[in-house]
Scaffold this motif. Structure first.
Motif, PDB file in Angstrom:
ATOM      1  N   ASN A  50       9.064  27.759  13.794  1.00 22.14           N
ATOM      2  CA  ASN A  50       7.759  28.226  13.879  1.00 22.14           C
ATOM      3  C   ASN A  50       7.643  29.566  13.137  1.00 22.14           C
ATOM      4  N   THR A  51       6.576  29.773  12.466  1.00 22.34           N
ATOM      5  CA  THR A  51       6.203  31.075  11.952  1.00 22.34           C
ATOM      6  C   THR A  51       5.717  32.029  12.793  1.00 22.34           C
ATOM      7  N   PHE A  52       6.515  33.035  12.990  1.00 27.63           N
ATOM      8  CA  PHE A  52       6.098  34.156  14.065  1.00 27.63           C
ATOM      9  C   PHE A  52       5.788  35.533  13.081  1.00 27.63           C
ATOM     10  N   LEU A  53       4.807  35.759  12.485  1.00 26.41           N
ATOM     11  CA  LEU A  53       4.679  36.654  11.384  1.00 26.41           C
ATOM     12  C   LEU A  53       5.109  38.048  11.648  1.00 26.41           C
ATOM     13  N   LEU A  54       4.662  38.747  12.684  1.00 20.51           N
ATOM     14  CA  LEU A  54       4.899  40.136  13.014  1.00 20.51           C
ATOM     15  C   LEU A  54       6.236  40.362  13.673  1.00 20.51           C
ATOM     16  N   PRO A  55       6.840  39.483  14.442  1.00 23.72           N
ATOM     17  CA  PRO A  55       8.120  39.728  15.101  1.00 23.72           C
ATOM     18  C   PRO A  55       8.903  39.295  13.983  1.00 23.72           C
ATOM     19  N   THR A  56       9.023  38.568  13.240  1.00 25.33           N
ATOM     20  CA  THR A  56       9.718  38.171  12.106  1.00 25.33           C
ATOM     21  C   THR A  56       9.933  39.642  11.164  1.00 25.33           C
ATOM     22  N   ILE A  57       8.784  39.894  10.729  1.00 26.00           N
ATOM     23  CA  ILE A  57       8.832  41.071   9.904  1.00 26.00           C
ATOM     24  C   ILE A  57       9.553  42.201  10.529  1.00 26.00           C
ATOM     25  N   VAL A  58       8.973  42.776  11.646  1.00 24.90           N
ATOM     26  CA  VAL A  58       9.665  43.615  12.392  1.00 24.90           C
ATOM     27  C   VAL A  58      11.116  43.533  12.655  1.00 24.90           C
ATOM     28  N   GLY A  59      11.606  42.535  13.277  1.00 25.09           N
ATOM     29  CA  GLY A  59      13.102  42.124  13.452  1.00 25.09           C
ATOM     30  C   GLY A  59      13.713  42.066  12.155  1.00 25.09           C
ATOM     31  N   GLY A  60      13.084  41.710  11.061  1.00 26.01           N
ATOM     32  CA  GLY A  60      13.715  41.579   9.728  1.00 26.01           C
ATOM     33  C   GLY A  60      14.092  42.990   9.269  1.00 26.01           C
ATOM     34  N   VAL A  61      13.168  43.938   9.293  1.00 22.54           N
ATOM     35  CA  VAL A  61      13.221  45.266   8.817  1.00 22.54           C
ATOM     36  C   VAL A  61      14.129  46.023   9.616  1.00 22.54           C
ATOM     37  N   ILE A  62      14.299  45.733  11.168  1.00 24.12           N
ATOM     38  CA  ILE A  62      15.419  46.130  11.907  1.00 24.12           C
ATOM     39  C   ILE A  62      16.695  45.677  11.382  1.00 24.12           C
ATOM     40  N   MET A  63      16.708  44.384  10.919  1.00 23.52           N
ATOM     41  CA  MET A  63      18.018  43.766  10.682  1.00 23.52           C
ATOM     42  C   MET A  63      18.250  44.561   9.208  1.00 23.52           C
ATOM     43  N   GLY A  64      17.268  44.576   8.515  1.00 21.91           N
ATOM     44  CA  GLY A  64      17.651  45.316   7.256  1.00 21.91           C
ATOM     45  C   GLY A  64      18.365  46.630   7.402  1.00 21.91           C
ATOM     46  N   ILE A  65      17.858  47.593   8.529  1.00 22.41           N
ATOM     47  CA  ILE A  65      18.382  48.793   8.759  1.00 22.41           C
ATOM     48  C   ILE A  65      19.935  48.431   9.208  1.00 22.41           C
ATOM     49  N   GLY A  66      20.084  47.477  10.079  1.00 23.29           N
ATOM     50  CA  GLY A  66      21.387  47.144  10.469  1.00 23.29           C
ATOM     51  C   GLY A  66      22.448  46.753   9.289  1.00 23.29           C
ATOM     52  N   PHE A  67      21.840  46.025   8.491  1.00 19.94           N
ATOM     53  CA  PHE A  67      22.593  45.564   7.165  1.00 19.94           C
ATOM     54  C   PHE A  67      23.026  46.843   6.494  1.00 19.94           C
ATOM     55  N   ILE A  68      22.363  47.674   6.275  1.00 23.55           N
ATOM     56  CA  ILE A  68      22.694  48.657   5.247  1.00 23.55           C
ATOM     57  C   ILE A  68      23.579  50.094   6.015  1.00 23.55           C
ATOM     58  N   MET A  69      23.591  49.966   7.524  1.00 25.09           N
ATOM     59  CA  MET A  69      24.230  50.690   8.090  1.00 25.09           C
ATOM     60  C   MET A  69      25.710  50.211   8.338  1.00 25.09           C
ATOM     61  N   GLY A  70      25.630  48.852   8.900  1.00 25.20           N
ATOM     62  CA  GLY A  70      27.036  48.211   9.292  1.00 25.20           C
ATOM     63  C   GLY A  70      27.551  47.302   7.857  1.00 25.20           C
ATOM     64  N   GLY A  71      26.754  47.088   7.013  1.00 25.99           N
ATOM     65  CA  GLY A  71      27.376  46.421   5.839  1.00 25.99           C
ATOM     66  C   GLY A  71      27.809  44.872   5.872  1.00 25.99           C
ATOM     67  N   PHE A  72      27.279  44.565   7.261  1.00 30.34           N
ATOM     68  CA  PHE A  72      27.405  42.984   7.350  1.00 30.34           C
ATOM     69  C   PHE A  72      26.324  42.410   7.987  1.00 30.34           C
ATOM     70  N   CYS A  73      26.117  41.030   7.678  1.00 33.34           N
ATOM     71  CA  CYS A  73      25.186  40.319   8.633  1.00 33.34           C
ATOM     72  C   CYS A  73      26.028  39.348   9.712  1.00 33.34           C
ATOM     73  N   PRO A  74      25.377  39.105  10.578  1.00 34.62           N
ATOM     74  CA  PRO A  74      26.201  38.244  11.651  1.00 34.62           C
ATOM     75  C   PRO A  74      27.076  37.203  11.108  1.00 34.62           C
ATOM     76  N   GLY A  75      26.621  36.497  10.133  1.00 33.78           N
ATOM     77  CA  GLY A  75      27.371  35.398   9.585  1.00 33.78           C
ATOM     78  C   GLY A  75      28.347  35.892   9.019  1.00 33.78           C
ATOM     79  N   THR A  76      28.342  36.788   7.853  1.00 39.69           N
ATOM     80  CA  THR A  76      29.396  37.317   7.099  1.00 39.69           C
ATOM     81  C   THR A  76      30.787  38.153   7.963  1.00 39.69           C
ATOM     82  N   SER A  77      29.946  38.652   9.068  1.00 42.12           N
ATOM     83  CA  SER A  77      31.098  39.469   9.791  1.00 42.12           C
ATOM     84  C   SER A  77      32.135  38.583  10.450  1.00 42.12           C
TER      85      SER A  77
END
Lengths: 178, 196, 330
Positions: free
Chosen positions: B82-109
């Motif tokens: 299902n497309t949940f517009l707002l949570p996906t965007i907010v969650g995505g941006v939070i993940m983006g920050i996590g990506f740039i800080m941690g250098g991994f995403c859950p799959g690649t880690s």
């Protein structure tokens, strides 16, 4: 595992990115074809976290709306598709790393930062990714890649937001990487 | 016909293991087990993430579309978010920050940790902490946001009103354009490779 | 008042309908029992073959672990007993037809021998750890001091050292009995179709030996020894896979209860965990990695070794758990 020395790996050892992409695409198709599931990275940890809370504090879990379902299902963390997928990923990573001679215990970071900084930011990044992936219903692979594979709007938004968020904040963290 | 295995069947879990094996293998092979290679995408010194990610998405989208056309797989029977517009965007941006800080995403880690990257193991540890934090604060902070702006199952083809096949074609063109763009950017700005 | 009708004609609440009184202690005990047996066996075997200097780790160093491993097993066993204080009653009888009795007596014999065996190698052990940390050296020195201080102890160790060859034979035989016993213990349960098969004994023995070989190759510092044990391990894995296939073929060719027992692993509740955890993680992947090692790839030996140990432990947990579900009565 005693050599922790850092040496420059031969870049040719990595697969051509387009070939890797096509293979990854085929893996996604296989996941949908055989199991009707998209690939995921964060879901397995969610299942384990839920199961651990249900196991340790069943009364709390039955009451909290987040754990409610898990508490009723009595789900075992070992009976989850995503947990098995991640287990497979570990094995696949080990075997691939073995073939490429990349099995080495090391803490990788830019020469400009200390190990300590890398450790702190790796953990912090994990925390952000943990929270974000729960809010966004999946991570780069679970929400983004798998969502795009079925041409769902959700997947494109997720991928856009993750990479967009990364680019947005990349400037502030540039010291970590370059 | 597809999916072959019933979701709750035990064989399906074994299929998950094999599929995960291939997933981990490809990620490791592609060099996704190196955080510095992954982070390169944000600084322009290595675009491997974009290349692999888009190629994979295009291949999978095209393949699933063709399987659907051939009547081998129906989108009603497989996972479709299902497309949940707002949570996906907010969650995505939070993940983006996590990506740039941690250098991994859950799959690649996962494959990264498997071949002995300590930072990846720590990243996974952080992720588990994050999920615990999220779980215990779910009702106070996240619940309303997470369930807001539910648009249902929206597909790109329907949204743009151009049909599934054409949407995929557009997607392929955009992907090819992106590949050309990133290579040009790298050449034009003479971004140097970073040793890792 | 709720009344129950007992259709089976038996009313043994610990046996019917489900025997579920064995928890983590028994599989852990079976695991460490097999491991200790393997460590002692390899040590004794290669000593008898006169390869003590060549295969230092397996002959002189690894058996140090055996007594500790056995103690862990004994603690697990003790915790499993309803009345731990009465454990000694096992030693008031000798019943040749009871594997429990066999096991109890074998353990009683092997425990002191497993302590004496490494003590006869104290000089070599000291030399082996000469470059290790202060604590390790201190500990070895402390043990040596104790032995030197107590005259009878010193004399008896000297006596054992003199007759080390004979001691090795006794150890080897006892280790085989211990290893087989961990499998026989389960197959002696006639009421559990999953366990009641003659393959289980050899299967557990081989699996135990493979965990022992894994530990030795993990500990070993010499490349040659690692390669020898990785080859031994590969052979054992192949035998194990053969036995597992054989086990299921045997079940499927038997009666309905056996087929039902096998179905637990072929579509039933234990399918995924068994094939993924035991066969893939514990056998196939380590086999691949060890083969690659033999072909000259650089593989940190700890990975296959750890996978084999995990697989072996999981195998026993699953067999004990699943076995308690299978039954003859309906």
């Amino acid at each position: 595992m005693k050599d922790i020395k850092r040496d420059k790996p031969d870049p040719n050892k990595y697969m051509n990115p387009y070939l890797a992409g096509i293979l990854l695409g085929i893996v996604i198709i296989a996941a949908f074809f055989f199991s009707g599931e998209g690939l995921g990275g964060s879901g397995a940890y969610k299942d384990m976290v839920k199961a651990s809370v249900v196991k340790v504090a069943p009364e709390y879990a039955a009451d909290a709306s987040y754990f409610e379902e898990a508490a009723k299902a009595e789900l075992s963390p070992m009976k989850s598709w995503l947990v098995f997928e991640v287990l497979g990923m570990v094995l696949g990573g080990v075997v691939s790393g073995a073939f490429a001679g990349r099995l080495k215990l090391k803490l990788e970071h830019s020469p400009n930062i200390t190990s300590r900084t890398r450790i702190i930011f790796a953990i912090l990044g994990g925390i952000f990714f943990g929270v974000g992936s729960q809010l966004g219903r999946g991570c780069t692979s679970g929400a983004g890649l798998s969502g795009m594979a079925v041409m769902s709007l959700s997947g494109f938004i997720a991928a856009g937001a993750i990479f967009g968020g990364g680019y947005l904040f990349a400037y502030f963290f540039r010291k970590l990487w370059i | 016909m597809a999916p072959i295995f019933e979701f709750t069947s035990e064989w399906n879990l074994l299929a998950a293991l094999v599929i995960g094996f291939a997933f981990g293998w490809v990620l490791e092979r592609a060099g996704f087990s190196t955080s510095r290679k992954l982070a390169g995408v944000f600084y322009g010194y290595d675009f491997v993430v974009i290349k692999v990610f888009f190629t994979a998405a295009v291949t999978a989208a095209l393949g699933l579309f063709l399987l659907n056309q051939m009547g081998l797989l129906y989108f009603d029977e497989v996972w479709m978010p299902n497309t949940f517009l707002l949570p996906t965007i907010v969650g995505g941006v939070i993940m983006g920050i996590g990506f740039i800080m941690g250098g991994f995403c859950p799959g690649t880690s996962v494959p990264a940790a498997a071949i002995g990257k300590i930072d990846a193991m720590l990243f996974i540890g952080g992720m588990v902490i994050g999920i615990y934090f999220y779980s215990f604060t779910y009702e106070w902070i996240w619940e309303d946001l997470r369930n807001s702006t539910n648009l249902g199952k929206v597909k790109m083809g329907e949204l743009l009103g151009i049909g599934e096949g054409l949407a995929i074609f557009v997607f392929i063109v955009i992907a090819l354009g992106t590949f050309w763009l990133v290579d040009t950017i790298k050449k034009k700005f003479k971004i140097e490779d970073v040793n890792y | 008042m709720n009344e129950e009708i007992i259709i089976s004609g038996r009313n043994l609440p610990y046996i019917d309908p489900v025997l579920n009184i064995w928890h983590w202690q028994i599989p852990l005990y079976l695991f460490v029992g097999g491991l200790a047996a393997a460590l002692i066996f390899f040590s004794a075997y290669f000593f008898i073959r006169g390869r003590g200097d060549e295969l230092k780790t397996s002959v002189q160093i690894a058996p140090i672990l055996a007594p500790f491993v056995i103690v862990i097993g004994l603690i697990a066993l003790l915790l499993d007993l309803r009345h731990p204080a009465y454990f000694w009653q096992l030693y008031t009888t000798i019943r040749l037809d009871s594997p429990m009795s066999w096991g109890a007596w074998t353990l009683a014999a092997i425990m002191p021998l497993s302590v004496i065996w490494p003590l006869t190698f104290l000089k070599e052990i000291k030399e082996y750890f000469s470059e290790s940390g202060k604590r390790v050296k201190g500990l070895i020195q402390w043990i040596e001091d104790i032995i030197n201080a107590i005259k009878p102890l010193k004399l008896s160790i000297e006596w054992f050292t003199k007759y080390r060859y004979q001691l090795a034979w006794v150890n080897a035989i006892l280790a085989i009995i211990l290893g087989v016993y961990t499998g026989i213990l389960l197959s002696a349960f006639n009421a559990r179709p999953l366990w009641n098969t003659s393959i289980l004994g050899p299967l557990f023995l081989v699996s135990g030996l493979s965990t022992g070989a894994a530990v030795i190759m993990w500990m070993s510092r010499s490349k040659k020894e690692r390669l020898i044990f990785s080859r031994i391990d590969l052979l054992l894995i192949a035998i194990e896979l053969f036995f597992i296939i054989h086990l299921f073929m045997g079940f499927l060719a038997s009666g309905a209860v056996q087929i039902e027992a096998a179905q637990l692993f072929l579509g039933g509740d234990y399918t995924a965990i068994f094939w993924a955890g035991v066969v893939m993680v514990g056998l196939v992947i380590p086999a691949i990695l060890e083969t690659m090692e033999l072909y000259g790839y650089h593989i940190p030996i700890s990975i296959p070794a750890l996978l084999i140990l995990i697989g072996g432990l999981l195998f026993r947990f699953i067999m004990v758990e699943a076995g308690q579900i299978t039954r003859y009565l309906y």
